[in-house]
Write a protein that holds these residues in place. Sequence first.
Motif, PDB file in Angstrom:
ATOM      1  N   ARG A   1     -22.309   8.266  -0.002  1.00 18.62           N
ATOM      2  CA  ARG A   1     -22.554   9.111   1.225  1.00 18.62           C
ATOM      3  C   ARG A   1     -21.763  10.470   1.080  1.00 18.62           C
ATOM      4  N   PHE A   2     -22.865  11.664   1.294  1.00 20.26           N
ATOM      5  CA  PHE A   2     -22.018  13.004   1.089  1.00 20.26           C
ATOM      6  C   PHE A   2     -22.261  13.691   2.430  1.00 20.26           C
ATOM      7  N   SER A   3     -20.959  13.698   3.338  1.00 19.26           N
ATOM      8  CA  SER A   3     -21.151  14.353   4.644  1.00 19.26           C
ATOM      9  C   SER A   3     -20.767  15.990   4.616  1.00 19.26           C
ATOM     10  N   GLN A   4     -20.320  16.326   3.720  1.00 15.50           N
ATOM     11  CA  GLN A   4     -20.073  18.008   3.580  1.00 15.50           C
ATOM     12  C   GLN A   4     -19.938  18.379   2.058  1.00 15.50           C
ATOM     13  N   ILE A   5     -20.615  19.250   1.562  1.00 11.22           N
ATOM     14  CA  ILE A   5     -20.633  19.790   0.205  1.00 11.22           C
ATOM     15  C   ILE A   5     -20.421  21.536   0.349  1.00 11.22           C
ATOM     16  N   GLU A   6     -19.816  21.918  -0.513  1.00  5.88           N
ATOM     17  CA  GLU A   6     -19.803  23.236  -0.880  1.00  5.88           C
ATOM     18  C   GLU A   6     -19.703  23.755  -2.383  1.00  5.88           C
ATOM     19  N   VAL A   7     -20.654  24.678  -2.982  1.00  6.98           N
ATOM     20  CA  VAL A   7     -20.720  25.030  -4.289  1.00  6.98           C
ATOM     21  C   VAL A   7     -19.735  26.359  -4.494  1.00  6.98           C
ATOM     22  N   ASP A   8     -18.942  26.454  -5.451  1.00  3.10           N
ATOM     23  CA  ASP A   8     -18.211  27.644  -6.125  1.00  3.10           C
ATOM     24  C   ASP A   8     -18.770  27.837  -7.237  1.00  3.10           C
ATOM     25  N   ASP A   9     -19.690  28.681  -7.445  1.00  6.35           N
ATOM     26  CA  ASP A   9     -20.321  29.030  -8.861  1.00  6.35           C
ATOM     27  C   ASP A   9     -19.343  29.545  -9.897  1.00  6.35           C
ATOM     28  N   ARG A  10     -18.378  30.449  -9.356  1.00  6.82           N
ATOM     29  CA  ARG A  10     -17.403  31.038 -10.050  1.00  6.82           C
ATOM     30  C   ARG A  10     -16.622  30.251 -10.969  1.00  6.82           C
ATOM     31  N   LEU A  11     -16.099  29.183 -10.151  1.00  5.70           N
ATOM     32  CA  LEU A  11     -15.193  27.967 -10.537  1.00  5.70           C
ATOM     33  C   LEU A  11     -15.860  27.010 -11.414  1.00  5.70           C
ATOM     34  N   GLY A  12     -17.333  26.862 -11.006  1.00  3.96           N
ATOM     35  CA  GLY A  12     -17.958  25.811 -11.748  1.00  3.96           C
ATOM     36  C   GLY A  12     -18.104  24.413 -11.087  1.00  3.96           C
ATOM     37  N   ILE A  13     -17.940  24.316  -9.668  1.00  2.00           N
ATOM     38  CA  ILE A  13     -17.329  23.199  -9.064  1.00  2.00           C
ATOM     39  C   ILE A  13     -18.351  23.038  -7.762  1.00  2.00           C
ATOM     40  N   MET A  14     -18.193  21.848  -7.281  1.00  3.61           N
ATOM     41  CA  MET A  14     -18.780  21.374  -5.898  1.00  3.61           C
ATOM     42  C   MET A  14     -17.819  20.594  -5.128  1.00  3.61           C
ATOM     43  N   LEU A  15     -17.247  20.989  -4.132  1.00  7.89           N
ATOM     44  CA  LEU A  15     -16.377  20.280  -3.222  1.00  7.89           C
ATOM     45  C   LEU A  15     -17.214  19.476  -2.333  1.00  7.89           C
ATOM     46  N   THR A  16     -16.707  18.224  -2.072  1.00  9.77           N
ATOM     47  CA  THR A  16     -17.430  17.426  -1.252  1.00  9.77           C
ATOM     48  C   THR A  16     -16.650  16.292  -0.522  1.00  9.77           C
ATOM     49  N   ILE A  17     -16.866  16.070   0.806  1.00 10.42           N
ATOM     50  CA  ILE A  17     -16.355  15.126   1.390  1.00 10.42           C
ATOM     51  C   ILE A  17     -17.482  13.822   1.296  1.00 10.42           C
ATOM     52  N   CYS A  18     -17.065  12.606   0.651  1.00 11.76           N
ATOM     53  CA  CYS A  18     -18.078  11.705   0.393  1.00 11.76           C
ATOM     54  C   CYS A  18     -17.244  10.136   0.659  1.00 11.76           C
ATOM     55  N   GLY A  19     -18.297   9.139   0.157  1.00 13.18           N
ATOM     56  CA  GLY A  19     -18.004   7.825   0.251  1.00 13.18           C
ATOM     57  C   GLY A  19     -17.736   7.437   1.982  1.00 13.18           C
ATOM     58  N   ARG A  20     -17.197   6.118   1.712  1.00 14.70           N
ATOM     59  CA  ARG A  20     -17.047   5.374   3.097  1.00 14.70           C
ATOM     60  C   ARG A  20     -15.926   5.757   3.735  1.00 14.70           C
ATOM     61  N   LYS A  21     -14.775   6.158   2.662  1.00 13.33           N
ATOM     62  CA  LYS A  21     -13.358   6.310   3.186  1.00 13.33           C
ATOM     63  C   LYS A  21     -13.133   7.965   3.407  1.00 13.33           C
ATOM     64  N   ASN A  22     -14.431   8.690   3.234  1.00 10.48           N
ATOM     65  CA  ASN A  22     -14.429  10.128   3.214  1.00 10.48           C
ATOM     66  C   ASN A  22     -13.490  10.879   2.458  1.00 10.48           C
ATOM     67  N   LYS A  23     -13.482  10.617   1.055  1.00 10.31           N
ATOM     68  CA  LYS A  23     -12.522  11.056   0.167  1.00 10.31           C
ATOM     69  C   LYS A  23     -12.933  12.640  -0.157  1.00 10.31           C
ATOM     70  N   LEU A  24     -12.191  13.220  -0.631  1.00  6.16           N
ATOM     71  CA  LEU A  24     -12.377  14.641  -0.989  1.00  6.16           C
ATOM     72  C   LEU A  24     -12.322  14.530  -2.411  1.00  6.16           C
ATOM     73  N   ARG A  25     -13.408  15.225  -3.136  1.00  4.58           N
ATOM     74  CA  ARG A  25     -13.734  15.126  -4.439  1.00  4.58           C
ATOM     75  C   ARG A  25     -14.172  16.370  -5.076  1.00  4.58           C
ATOM     76  N   MET A  26     -13.832  16.861  -6.035  1.00  4.87           N
ATOM     77  CA  MET A  26     -14.386  18.228  -6.584  1.00  4.87           C
ATOM     78  C   MET A  26     -15.181  17.591  -7.954  1.00  4.87           C
TER      79      MET A  26
END
Length: 387
Positions: free
Chosen positions: A154-179
Amino acid sequence: PPPDKLNNLSIVTRKEDPSTNISLNILPTSQDQPANGAVATSTNTSMVDNNSSVLNGSTSQEESPPIAPADVTVESIEPVNDVIGYDDVEAADPEEQQPATYVPEIRKYQRKFNNEILCGSLWGVNLLIGTDSGLLLLDRSGQGEVFTLIKGRRFSQIEVDDRLGIMLTICGRKNKLRMYYLAYLKNKIIRDEEAARSGQSFISVGTPHELEHCVHFKLTTFNEFRFLVIALKDGSIDVYAWAQRPYQKFMVYKSFPQLQHKPQLVDLMINDSEGKRQTLVYASNMGFHGIDMDTGFVRLIHAPNPVPRGGIHPHALIKIPHVSDNLCEMLLCYDNDGVYVDNSMSIINDIKLQWGEPIASIAYISTGQVMGWGMKAIEIRSVRTGA
Protein backbone atom coordinates in the motif's frame (compact mmCIF):
# COMPACT_ATOMS: atom_id res chain seq x y z
CA PRO A 1 -8.46 11.87 -4.00
CA PRO A 2 -12.15 11.54 -3.29
CA PRO A 3 -12.88 9.02 -0.55
CA ASP A 4 -14.69 6.50 -2.70
CA LYS A 5 -12.95 3.97 -4.96
CA LEU A 6 -11.67 5.53 -8.17
CA ASN A 7 -11.53 4.04 -11.65
CA ASN A 8 -10.53 6.96 -13.85
CA LEU A 9 -7.53 9.24 -13.96
CA SER A 10 -7.37 12.84 -15.14
CA ILE A 11 -4.21 14.84 -15.78
CA VAL A 12 -4.64 18.60 -15.49
CA THR A 13 -2.48 21.17 -17.26
CA ARG A 14 -3.05 24.90 -17.58
CA LYS A 15 -4.70 26.85 -20.37
CA GLU A 16 -5.22 30.60 -20.54
CA ASP A 17 -8.75 31.92 -20.17
CA PRO A 18 -10.13 35.27 -18.98
CA SER A 19 -12.51 33.74 -16.39
CA THR A 20 -11.64 33.76 -12.71
CA ASN A 21 -14.45 31.90 -10.96
CA ILE A 22 -15.34 28.63 -12.66
CA SER A 23 -16.80 25.28 -11.65
CA LEU A 24 -15.55 22.51 -13.93
CA ASN A 25 -17.95 19.57 -14.06
CA ILE A 26 -16.64 16.14 -14.98
CA LEU A 27 -19.21 14.50 -17.24
CA PRO A 28 -19.49 10.78 -18.16
CA THR A 29 -17.63 9.86 -21.33
CA SER A 30 -20.23 7.32 -22.35
CA GLN A 31 -23.41 5.76 -21.03
CA ASP A 32 -21.89 2.31 -20.65
CA GLN A 33 -18.74 3.61 -18.90
CA PRO A 34 -19.62 6.52 -16.57
CA ALA A 35 -16.88 8.55 -14.98
CA ASN A 36 -17.29 7.50 -11.36
CA GLY A 37 -14.49 9.76 -10.21
CA ALA A 38 -11.19 11.18 -11.19
CA VAL A 39 -7.83 11.93 -9.75
CA ALA A 40 -6.53 15.24 -11.06
CA THR A 41 -2.88 16.20 -10.82
CA SER A 42 -2.10 19.88 -11.26
CA THR A 43 1.00 20.46 -13.37
CA ASN A 44 2.72 23.66 -14.38
CA THR A 45 3.38 23.73 -18.09
CA SER A 46 6.92 24.89 -17.44
CA MET A 47 7.63 21.50 -15.87
CA VAL A 48 6.89 19.65 -19.09
CA ASP A 49 9.99 19.42 -21.26
CA ASN A 50 10.36 18.27 -24.83
CA ASN A 51 11.42 14.79 -23.81
CA SER A 52 8.90 12.33 -25.16
CA SER A 53 10.38 9.13 -23.75
CA VAL A 54 9.47 7.43 -20.51
CA LEU A 55 12.67 8.24 -18.65
CA ASN A 56 15.20 10.68 -20.11
CA GLY A 57 14.93 9.18 -23.57
CA SER A 58 16.30 5.83 -22.42
CA THR A 59 13.34 3.61 -23.28
CA SER A 60 11.25 2.87 -26.34
CA GLN A 61 7.95 1.24 -27.04
CA GLU A 62 9.72 -2.06 -27.76
CA GLU A 63 11.72 -1.93 -24.54
CA SER A 64 8.73 -1.16 -22.33
CA PRO A 65 5.63 -3.11 -23.41
CA PRO A 66 2.40 -1.95 -21.75
CA ILE A 67 1.00 -3.91 -18.86
CA ALA A 68 -2.61 -3.71 -19.98
CA PRO A 69 -2.96 -1.61 -23.13
CA ALA A 70 -6.41 -2.93 -23.95
CA ASP A 71 -7.80 -1.25 -20.85
CA VAL A 72 -6.41 2.19 -21.61
CA THR A 73 -7.88 4.88 -23.83
CA VAL A 74 -6.61 8.43 -24.04
CA GLU A 75 -8.87 11.38 -24.70
CA SER A 76 -7.11 14.63 -25.53
CA ILE A 77 -9.74 17.22 -24.73
CA GLU A 78 -9.79 20.04 -27.29
CA PRO A 79 -11.83 22.14 -27.03
CA VAL A 80 -12.11 21.92 -23.27
CA ASN A 81 -15.90 22.14 -23.11
CA ASP A 82 -16.16 18.68 -24.70
CA VAL A 83 -15.91 17.31 -21.16
CA ILE A 84 -16.49 20.38 -19.02
CA GLY A 85 -20.06 21.46 -18.40
CA TYR A 86 -20.19 25.22 -18.75
CA ASP A 87 -23.85 25.30 -17.78
CA ASP A 88 -22.62 25.49 -14.18
CA VAL A 89 -20.11 28.30 -14.73
CA GLU A 90 -20.47 30.88 -11.97
CA ALA A 91 -19.83 34.40 -13.29
CA ALA A 92 -17.52 36.42 -11.07
CA ASP A 93 -18.08 40.04 -10.21
CA PRO A 94 -16.47 42.05 -13.05
CA GLU A 95 -14.82 44.35 -10.52
CA GLU A 96 -13.05 41.38 -8.97
CA GLN A 97 -11.88 39.82 -12.22
CA GLN A 98 -8.15 39.73 -12.82
CA PRO A 99 -6.66 40.48 -16.24
CA ALA A 100 -5.37 36.99 -17.10
CA THR A 101 -5.73 33.67 -15.29
CA TYR A 102 -5.62 30.03 -16.30
CA VAL A 103 -8.27 27.37 -16.74
CA PRO A 104 -6.97 23.80 -16.61
CA GLU A 105 -7.05 21.74 -19.77
CA ILE A 106 -8.02 18.21 -18.80
CA ARG A 107 -6.52 15.23 -20.57
CA LYS A 108 -8.38 12.17 -19.42
CA TYR A 109 -6.86 8.68 -19.30
CA GLN A 110 -9.65 6.12 -19.12
CA ARG A 111 -8.43 2.98 -17.44
CA LYS A 112 -10.15 0.55 -15.12
CA PHE A 113 -7.85 0.47 -12.12
CA ASN A 114 -8.49 -2.61 -10.05
CA ASN A 115 -7.40 -0.92 -6.85
CA GLU A 116 -8.14 2.32 -5.07
CA ILE A 117 -5.93 5.25 -6.08
CA LEU A 118 -4.46 6.91 -2.99
CA CYS A 119 -1.81 9.37 -4.24
CA GLY A 120 0.34 10.47 -7.16
CA SER A 121 3.53 12.36 -7.96
CA LEU A 122 5.06 13.59 -11.22
CA TRP A 123 8.32 11.99 -12.35
CA GLY A 124 9.40 14.19 -15.24
CA VAL A 125 6.42 14.23 -17.60
CA ASN A 126 5.11 10.92 -16.28
CA LEU A 127 3.03 10.11 -13.24
CA LEU A 128 3.72 7.68 -10.41
CA ILE A 129 0.48 6.38 -8.92
CA GLY A 130 0.17 4.90 -5.44
CA THR A 131 -2.70 2.47 -4.84
CA ASP A 132 -3.79 0.31 -1.93
CA SER A 133 -1.95 -2.68 -3.39
CA GLY A 134 0.99 -1.38 -5.44
CA LEU A 135 2.92 1.34 -7.26
CA LEU A 136 2.21 2.10 -10.94
CA LEU A 137 3.65 4.45 -13.56
CA LEU A 138 1.49 6.16 -16.17
CA ASP A 139 3.43 7.03 -19.36
CA ARG A 140 2.07 10.44 -20.35
CA SER A 141 4.53 10.78 -23.24
CA GLY A 142 2.77 8.04 -25.24
CA GLN A 143 -0.66 6.47 -25.27
CA GLY A 144 -1.21 6.22 -21.55
CA GLU A 145 0.56 2.91 -21.01
CA VAL A 146 0.64 1.75 -17.39
CA PHE A 147 3.57 -0.12 -15.84
CA THR A 148 3.41 -2.05 -12.59
CA LEU A 149 6.51 -1.29 -10.53
CA ILE A 150 5.79 -2.74 -7.07
CA LYS A 151 3.04 -5.19 -6.16
CA GLY A 152 1.36 -6.12 -2.91
CA ARG A 153 2.18 -2.95 -0.94
CA ARG A 154 0.00 0.00 0.00
CA PHE A 155 1.33 3.45 -0.99
CA SER A 156 -0.56 6.21 0.81
CA GLN A 157 1.78 9.15 0.00
CA ILE A 158 4.62 9.57 -2.48
CA GLU A 159 6.90 12.45 -3.51
CA VAL A 160 9.66 12.42 -6.14
CA ASP A 161 12.91 14.39 -5.89
CA ASP A 162 14.62 14.19 -9.28
CA ARG A 163 17.79 15.96 -8.16
CA LEU A 164 18.43 13.42 -5.41
CA GLY A 165 17.18 10.53 -7.56
CA ILE A 166 14.76 9.29 -4.91
CA MET A 167 11.08 8.74 -4.21
CA LEU A 168 9.89 9.20 -0.62
CA THR A 169 6.81 7.28 0.41
CA ILE A 170 4.61 6.24 3.31
CA CYS A 171 3.77 2.64 2.55
CA GLY A 172 2.85 -0.75 3.95
CA ARG A 173 0.43 -1.85 6.65
CA LYS A 174 2.46 -0.07 9.34
CA ASN A 175 2.81 3.15 7.32
CA LYS A 176 6.61 3.02 7.22
CA LEU A 177 8.62 5.85 5.67
CA ARG A 178 10.91 4.59 2.91
CA MET A 179 13.20 6.13 0.33
CA TYR A 180 13.16 4.31 -3.03
CA TYR A 181 15.86 4.91 -5.62
CA LEU A 182 14.61 6.11 -9.01
CA ALA A 183 17.33 4.07 -10.73
CA TYR A 184 15.73 0.92 -9.31
CA LEU A 185 12.26 1.95 -10.55
CA LYS A 186 13.73 2.78 -13.97
CA ASN A 187 15.19 -0.71 -14.26
CA LYS A 188 11.76 -2.13 -13.43
CA ILE A 189 10.21 -0.13 -16.28
CA ILE A 190 12.73 -1.19 -18.93
CA ARG A 191 12.50 -4.80 -17.67
CA ASP A 192 16.18 -5.01 -16.65
CA GLU A 193 15.53 -7.52 -13.88
CA GLU A 194 19.21 -8.34 -13.38
CA ALA A 195 20.08 -4.69 -12.70
CA ALA A 196 16.99 -4.32 -10.51
CA ARG A 197 18.01 -7.31 -8.39
CA SER A 198 21.66 -6.29 -8.10
CA GLY A 199 20.95 -2.67 -7.14
CA GLN A 200 19.53 -1.47 -3.83
CA SER A 201 15.82 -0.77 -4.09
CA PHE A 202 15.20 1.35 -0.99
CA ILE A 203 16.40 2.34 2.45
CA SER A 204 14.25 3.07 5.49
CA VAL A 205 14.13 6.51 7.03
CA GLY A 206 14.69 6.56 10.78
CA THR A 207 17.43 6.25 13.38
CA PRO A 208 18.12 3.77 14.85
CA HIS A 209 14.89 2.01 13.76
CA GLU A 210 12.79 2.75 10.72
CA LEU A 211 9.89 5.10 11.29
CA GLU A 212 6.44 3.50 11.53
CA HIS A 213 2.90 4.86 11.85
CA CYS A 214 3.65 7.96 9.80
CA VAL A 215 0.69 10.24 9.09
CA HIS A 216 2.15 12.81 6.67
CA PHE A 217 5.49 14.12 5.46
CA LYS A 218 6.74 17.16 3.57
CA LEU A 219 10.04 17.62 1.73
CA THR A 220 11.22 21.26 1.84
CA THR A 221 14.19 22.78 0.02
CA PHE A 222 15.94 26.03 0.90
CA ASN A 223 19.01 26.95 -1.13
CA GLU A 224 20.99 23.68 -1.11
CA PHE A 225 19.48 22.34 2.12
CA ARG A 226 16.72 19.75 2.20
CA PHE A 227 14.53 19.11 5.21
CA LEU A 228 12.08 16.26 5.67
CA VAL A 229 9.26 16.98 8.15
CA ILE A 230 7.32 13.93 9.39
CA ALA A 231 4.11 13.74 11.43
CA LEU A 232 3.65 10.57 13.50
CA LYS A 233 0.52 8.92 14.83
CA ASP A 234 1.58 9.33 18.48
CA GLY A 235 1.45 13.13 18.14
CA SER A 236 5.16 13.69 17.50
CA ILE A 237 6.90 15.56 14.69
CA ASP A 238 10.42 14.68 13.52
CA VAL A 239 12.58 16.82 11.26
CA TYR A 240 15.35 15.21 9.19
CA ALA A 241 18.06 16.90 7.11
CA TRP A 242 19.69 15.50 3.98
CA ALA A 243 23.33 14.53 4.55
CA GLN A 244 25.65 14.74 1.54
CA ARG A 245 28.32 12.23 0.61
CA PRO A 246 29.43 9.86 1.95
CA TYR A 247 26.12 9.39 3.85
CA GLN A 248 23.55 10.18 1.15
CA LYS A 249 20.54 9.84 3.40
CA PHE A 250 18.23 11.76 5.73
CA MET A 251 19.50 12.13 9.30
CA VAL A 252 17.76 13.40 12.45
CA TYR A 253 17.81 17.18 12.83
CA LYS A 254 15.05 18.03 15.37
CA SER A 255 12.32 16.18 17.24
CA PHE A 256 9.17 17.50 18.94
CA PRO A 257 7.50 14.65 20.89
CA GLN A 258 4.04 14.37 22.40
CA LEU A 259 2.40 17.52 21.10
CA GLN A 260 -0.92 18.50 22.67
CA HIS A 261 -2.81 18.27 19.39
CA LYS A 262 -1.95 15.43 17.03
CA PRO A 263 -0.63 16.68 13.67
CA GLN A 264 -2.38 15.71 10.45
CA LEU A 265 -0.46 17.90 7.97
CA VAL A 266 3.05 19.36 8.34
CA ASP A 267 5.34 21.80 6.55
CA LEU A 268 8.37 24.00 7.22
CA MET A 269 8.42 27.77 6.69
CA ILE A 270 11.54 29.90 6.34
CA ASN A 271 11.02 33.18 8.22
CA ASP A 272 13.89 35.23 6.78
CA SER A 273 15.82 35.40 3.55
CA GLU A 274 18.97 33.97 5.18
CA GLY A 275 17.18 30.88 6.46
CA LYS A 276 18.25 31.43 10.08
CA ARG A 277 14.71 31.43 11.48
CA GLN A 278 12.39 28.52 10.74
CA THR A 279 8.84 27.72 11.82
CA LEU A 280 7.36 24.26 11.70
CA VAL A 281 3.69 24.55 10.74
CA TYR A 282 1.20 21.77 11.39
CA ALA A 283 -2.56 21.26 11.22
CA SER A 284 -4.68 19.36 13.72
CA ASN A 285 -8.41 18.87 14.10
CA MET A 286 -8.42 21.91 16.42
CA GLY A 287 -6.64 24.40 14.16
CA PHE A 288 -3.21 25.40 12.84
CA HIS A 289 -0.11 25.63 14.99
CA GLY A 290 3.48 26.82 14.69
CA ILE A 291 6.64 25.58 16.42
CA ASP A 292 9.74 27.75 16.65
CA MET A 293 12.57 25.48 15.49
CA ASP A 294 15.12 27.13 17.79
CA THR A 295 13.18 27.33 21.06
CA GLY A 296 10.53 24.63 20.57
CA PHE A 297 7.81 27.09 21.60
CA VAL A 298 4.38 26.07 20.26
CA ARG A 299 1.81 28.73 19.43
CA LEU A 300 -1.62 28.78 17.89
CA ILE A 301 -1.70 30.36 14.43
CA HIS A 302 -5.42 30.07 13.77
CA ALA A 303 -8.49 28.21 15.04
CA PRO A 304 -12.12 28.85 14.11
CA ASN A 305 -14.32 30.37 16.80
CA PRO A 306 -16.06 28.29 17.87
CA VAL A 307 -14.34 25.06 16.87
CA PRO A 308 -16.91 22.60 15.44
CA ARG A 309 -17.87 19.75 17.76
CA GLY A 310 -16.14 17.16 15.58
CA GLY A 311 -13.17 19.43 14.89
CA ILE A 312 -12.06 20.84 11.57
CA HIS A 313 -10.93 18.95 8.49
CA PRO A 314 -7.61 20.46 7.27
CA HIS A 315 -7.10 20.13 3.50
CA ALA A 316 -3.72 21.63 2.71
CA LEU A 317 -0.84 23.88 3.74
CA ILE A 318 -0.15 25.73 0.48
CA LYS A 319 3.05 27.74 0.03
CA ILE A 320 2.73 30.73 -2.25
CA PRO A 321 6.14 32.14 -3.26
CA HIS A 322 6.96 35.83 -3.29
CA VAL A 323 7.98 37.38 -6.58
CA SER A 324 10.80 39.43 -5.06
CA ASP A 325 12.63 36.98 -2.76
CA ASN A 326 12.97 33.36 -1.62
CA LEU A 327 10.29 33.69 1.06
CA CYS A 328 6.75 32.35 0.91
CA GLU A 329 3.33 33.12 2.23
CA MET A 330 1.03 30.27 3.17
CA LEU A 331 -2.65 29.50 2.69
CA LEU A 332 -4.08 27.30 5.44
CA CYS A 333 -7.10 25.48 3.99
CA TYR A 334 -9.77 23.72 6.05
CA ASP A 335 -13.44 22.91 5.47
CA ASN A 336 -14.76 25.80 3.31
CA ASP A 337 -12.36 28.36 4.74
CA GLY A 338 -8.81 29.54 4.20
CA VAL A 339 -6.42 31.66 6.25
CA TYR A 340 -3.68 33.63 4.52
CA VAL A 341 -0.49 34.10 6.62
CA ASP A 342 2.86 35.73 5.86
CA ASN A 343 6.34 34.27 6.38
CA SER A 344 6.25 35.28 10.07
CA MET A 345 2.97 33.36 10.54
CA SER A 346 0.89 36.51 11.05
CA ILE A 347 -2.59 36.41 9.55
CA ILE A 348 -2.96 38.60 6.46
CA ASN A 349 -6.50 37.69 5.49
CA ASP A 350 -9.23 35.32 6.64
CA ILE A 351 -11.07 34.34 3.47
CA LYS A 352 -14.10 32.25 2.60
CA LEU A 353 -13.31 29.94 -0.34
CA GLN A 354 -17.00 29.15 -0.88
CA TRP A 355 -16.74 25.76 -2.55
CA GLY A 356 -19.84 24.55 -4.33
CA GLU A 357 -19.65 21.14 -2.62
CA PRO A 358 -17.54 19.37 0.04
CA ILE A 359 -13.93 19.29 -1.16
CA ALA A 360 -11.71 16.21 -0.86
CA SER A 361 -8.38 17.92 -1.63
CA ILE A 362 -6.91 21.26 -2.68
CA ALA A 363 -3.83 22.24 -4.69
CA TYR A 364 -2.16 25.48 -5.75
CA ILE A 365 -2.13 25.62 -9.56
CA SER A 366 -0.95 29.09 -10.56
CA THR A 367 -0.27 32.54 -9.18
CA GLY A 368 -3.31 33.58 -7.22
CA GLN A 369 -5.43 30.45 -7.74
CA VAL A 370 -6.23 27.19 -5.99
CA MET A 371 -8.09 24.18 -7.36
CA GLY A 372 -10.46 22.03 -5.32
CA TRP A 373 -11.54 18.47 -6.12
CA GLY A 374 -15.08 17.45 -5.22
CA MET A 375 -17.17 14.41 -6.00
CA LYS A 376 -18.91 16.08 -8.95
CA ALA A 377 -16.75 19.01 -9.99
CA ILE A 378 -13.30 20.59 -10.08
CA GLU A 379 -13.46 24.20 -8.93
CA ILE A 380 -11.07 27.16 -9.11
CA ARG A 381 -10.91 29.97 -6.57
CA SER A 382 -8.82 33.09 -6.06
CA VAL A 383 -6.37 32.86 -3.17
CA ARG A 384 -6.79 36.52 -2.23
CA THR A 385 -10.57 36.84 -2.36
CA GLY A 386 -11.93 33.28 -2.32
CA ALA A 387 -14.15 34.12 -5.28
